[in-house]
Design an enzyme around this catalytic site. Structure first.
Site, PDB file in Angstrom:
ATOM      1  N   PHE A 140       7.375  -5.807  -9.535  1.00 30.89           N
ATOM      2  CA  PHE A 140       6.031  -5.250  -9.731  1.00 30.89           C
ATOM      3  C   PHE A 140       6.041  -3.783  -9.333  1.00 30.89           C
ATOM      4  O   PHE A 140       6.488  -3.442  -8.241  1.00 30.89           O
ATOM      5  CB  PHE A 140       4.988  -6.008  -8.895  1.00 30.89           C
ATOM      6  N   ASP A 225      11.449   1.201  -5.055  1.00 26.99           N
ATOM      7  CA  ASP A 225       9.996   1.081  -4.933  1.00 26.99           C
ATOM      8  C   ASP A 225       9.724   0.429  -3.579  1.00 26.99           C
ATOM      9  O   ASP A 225       9.870  -0.781  -3.422  1.00 26.99           O
ATOM     10  CB  ASP A 225       9.458   0.244  -6.092  1.00 26.99           C
ATOM     11  N   LYS A 254       0.687   2.000  -0.285  1.00 22.14           N
ATOM     12  CA  LYS A 254       0.108   0.938   0.557  1.00 22.14           C
ATOM     13  C   LYS A 254      -0.007   1.327   2.047  1.00 22.14           C
ATOM     14  O   LYS A 254      -0.938   2.013   2.413  1.00 22.14           O
ATOM     15  CB  LYS A 254       0.875  -0.371   0.371  1.00 22.14           C
TER      16      LYS A 254
END
Ligand SMILES: *Cc1c(COP(=O)(O)O)cnc(C)c1O
Length: 405
Positions: A140, A225, A254
């Protein structure tokens, strides 16, 4: 809308685009790892806003950084630079492999910048043939059209017309599948050191090193990532540091903002030089408020005591999950690292993660799922042992509720 509007869950269905299905409660206040809803009911937070609230809710250092910056300067755009952005970029450079930083506002935007940079770098250095991006099934990388196409779940990118091309998907933790795809046409391989949304699946050391070697052989960039794994979440500042395998480009978001939107792409001098003036940008990227908060996050998190606490918290969570499993036999294993853990449902409970998540909410615990087979926990890095124990007691009640249903 007037002051008479009832602000409740029903209003969501009336005024919001229906792309989310939020819980029935509406939280209004948080402190540390506790949250209260409109009715004053208290929850323990093991979700952390999906691995975002790295220091819990309303951490004094972050509140202070935000308030101080709020009285000084909110926004300039990148027509000018600003002090918090420069300080944060310096801190990121000092703490990582990187020489250069690009600021965005989310994980997807940080990845978008990374993928565009990889394409540009390969085009300028090797030619137009070198445009393929290899990513992995279940990965993702965000929801912009490029990032969702690179992501490993076609269901998320289907149904929006023609997709960006030259994106290939291999099998995570299977080096042979990368060997079969990689060539001199590959500009980058992108992976999460621990696949988050895909089910809390850590890369093996051999796989990560093997991908690094293959990238070197084919002049392809390795993009990590670390949007979910970064900023101390796994007990090191970035997960790549556990493996001793260094990426060429790293993306982070995040936990970086601890609840304030910010993302960043980190890279080397050589690669960064290909993102020349005018090639990419963002109005809000490097916003002073966001950078001031992230600077406080980084300063607070990147301390040996905090990293040690993340690992001792992991041990406590693992012990208590093992004790719950001993009683109820619902998990096959616990995966992940630090404060990013996945309880993998065994054969009998496969496909039912949402039931556990809902039962947890009933018991006053905010948890997460990572696909249908995994209950995910991503609490604050500095959650206290008392809050872990209290939360796990509630989780045990939730497990009991599902098992006895
Ligand atoms: C959440 C996530 C993203 C997307 O971040 P947004 O801030 O939602 O755009 C990208 N990559 C990974 C690994 C993530 O977990």
């Amino acid at each position: 809308m007037t002051g008479q509007t009832q602000v409740n869950r029903a209003l969501f269905d009336e005024v919001m685009v229906p792309n989310y299905a939020p819980a029935n409660i509406i939280p209004v206040k948080g402190a540390g790892s506790r949250v209260w809803d409109q009715q004053g009911r208290e929850y323990i937070d093991f979700a952390g806003g999906i691995a975002v609230s790295s220091l819990g809710h309303c951490h004094p250092a972050l509140v202070s950084a935000l308030k101080q910056q709020a009285d000084k300067l909110w926004h300039l755009s990148n027509v000018m630079t600003n002090e918090p952005a420069l300080r944060l970029a310096s801190a990121l450079v000092n703490a990582t492999f990187a020489d250069k930083v690009y600021f965005a506002n989310s994980g997807a935007e940080a990845n978008e910048a990374a993928f565009k940079l990889a394409r540009r770098y390969a085009l300028e250095k090797f030619g137009a043939h070198k445009d393929q991006i290899i990513s992995f099934h279940k990965s993702f990388h965000g929801r912009t059209f490029f990032t969702v196409t690179v992501g490993g779940q076609a269901a998320y990118s289907d149904g929006f017309g023609p997709k960006p091309g030259a994106v290939l998907h291999g099998e995570f933790n299977n080096l042979d599948s990368v060997k079969a795809l990689i060539s001199d046409n590959t500009c980058a391989v992108v992976l999460e050191p621990i696949q988050g949304e895909g089910g809390i699946i850590p890369a093996t050391a051999e796989f990560l090193q093997g991908v690094r070697d293959l990238c070197n052989q084919h002049n392809a960039l390795l993009i990590m990532d670390e949007v979910q794994t970064g900023v101390g979440r796994t007990g090191k500042l970035y997960a790549y540091m556990h493996y001793g395998v260094t990426p060429d480009i790293l993306t982070t978001a995040k936990s970086l903002g601890g609840g304030f939107p910010i993302g960043a792409m980190l890279t080397t001098d050589d690669i960064a030089s290909h993102l020349k003036v005018g090639t990419h940008g963002s109005t809000y990227g490097g916003n002073p408020l966001a950078c001031a908060v992230a600077e406080a996050v980084l300063e607070t998190v990147n301390q040996p005591e905090v990293m040690a606490q993340v690992l001792s918290n992991e041990q406590l969570c693992r012990q208590q999950l093992a004790a719950i499993n001993e009683k109820y036999q619902v998990f096959s294993e616990i995966r992940g690292k630090g404060m990013l853990l996945g309880a993998i449902l065994n054969e009998q409970y496969k496909g039912r993660s949402r039931e556990f998540f809902l039962a947890a909410a009933d018991q006053g615990l905010m948890a997460l799922v990572a696909g249908p087979d995994v209950v995910r926990f991503a609490p604050s890095l500095v959650i206290t042992p008392e809050d872990i124990t209290a939360g796990m007691q509630r989780f045990e009640q939730a497990v009991k509720q599902v098992v006895n249903a």
